[in-house]
Design an enzyme around this catalytic site. Sequence first.
Site, PDB file in Angstrom:
ATOM      1  N   ALA A  38     -26.533  52.089 -19.067  1.00  0.00           N
ATOM      2  CA  ALA A  38     -26.236  52.085 -17.426  1.00  0.00           C
ATOM      3  C   ALA A  38     -25.189  52.489 -17.118  1.00  0.00           C
ATOM      4  CB  ALA A  38     -26.375  50.546 -17.179  1.00  0.00           C
ATOM      5  N   ASN A  39     -24.629  52.642 -16.016  1.00  0.00           N
ATOM      6  CA  ASN A  39     -23.360  53.003 -15.592  1.00  0.00           C
ATOM      7  C   ASN A  39     -22.885  52.312 -14.373  1.00  0.00           C
ATOM      8  OD1 ASN A  39     -23.770  54.443 -13.045  1.00  0.00           O
ATOM      9  ND2 ASN A  39     -25.191  55.677 -14.111  1.00  0.00           N
TER      10      ASN A  39
END
Lengths: 230, 230
Positions: A38-39
Amino acid sequence: EIVDAIAARLADGPLKGRRIVVTSGPTHEPIDPVRYIANRSSGAQGTAIARALAALGAEVVFVTGPAQVAPPEGVTVHKVETARQMRDAALAALPADVVICAAAVADWRMAEEAASKIKKTRDGLPTLSFAENPDILAEISQMETGRPALVVGFAAETDDVEANATAKRARKGCDWIVANDVSPGTGIMGGAENAVTLISEEGAEAWPRMTKDRVARRIAEKIADALRAG
Amino acid sequence: EIVDAIAARLADGPLKGRRIVVTSGPTHEPIDPVRYIANRSSGAQGTAIARALAALGAEVVFVTGPAQVAPPEGVTVHKVETARQMRDAALAALPADVVICAAAVADWRMAEEAASKIKKTRDGLPTLSFAENPDILAEISQMETGRPALVVGFAAETDDVEANATAKRARKGCDWIVANDVSPGTGIMGGAENAVTLISEEGAEAWPRMTKDRVARRIAEKIADALRAG
């Protein structure tokens, strides 16, 4: 938001009759059934831009990854998870007058997503191999037929913001890059404020730090001006 | 929740005077300043367990990763992000009568977290190398002095749930394993219901599918029974 949406429908806003696609939020790239990469994008800036464009009368298609903030009212929402799904949804929304790629799209995904949970092994650590994700901004910027009149990318940088963003604009072939410094110390990623530098054919324009809503309104107004001039 | 918390303080619940540490939620392992590895744990089951234990009068220390659900009332909350932070917070909360490791802790982290955002390169894809994270459940289960009377682990499995969970109990040295099948088709990870198999010295006990709140109350009651018997 509701007031904005009603205002947009009642008023002859400067973006009335314009179709604008906005991508927003992070993407999630599955590693196995339980893990993913994810970010830290919250989707706040992309959401604010979609809202500001709708408030000026644009017909907005909002393609969003799993964001922390809710999508705005008065836009057509497509929810996606991975970069490949985001690309497909963005291309399906064309033709459009403007495309704004505000999403923090994962550059890479797993070369092969594991069908079962990857277990700890006595032998050691897993080896993950990556494949490159589609480059949505470059693909739309370099369309040979039906390219939108204005394609805007974002650059989340931690070093040499202006130089990296200027190089990115040339490499992708987009018209504008909205660059911001997401170094942990700035509090910008996930925060309420943004400090952006707008890179265009005319060079770099550093805007003062302001709320993401104000950045959004300024971008929306600049887009209205550009379409009027073009 | 508030009613539960008040009830716990007023009543002489069966866990009155017992100190219980519960870990819950996912952990996030940073890749660079903007990217991280996550997992699909919502924190719902661990949160429900902490609430159920507090409702029976226990003094609960709740060590939680970045969960989607809010922590319960009436417990002491420690928020963490990575597996290493979770380990440190859980050990700092000892001594305790019971430790319940309900968190979905990442097995591995990056060997080296990048200080700057990893860029796309012309040369190809990044190579990420991993290091093993601390094994909180094994470490607490195998404490030579001050081991809690009851250590409970969780097993999120996608295949051969009972066999894998039974092997995990032996390998870690914990007393119970609460095993569940997190195959995507079950809707359990992130959902409201759970179907668990409790693995103990006495073998495997498959519980019917029920809400995570009911699973939590049943676990809390079973813990109260075990401490009374012990």
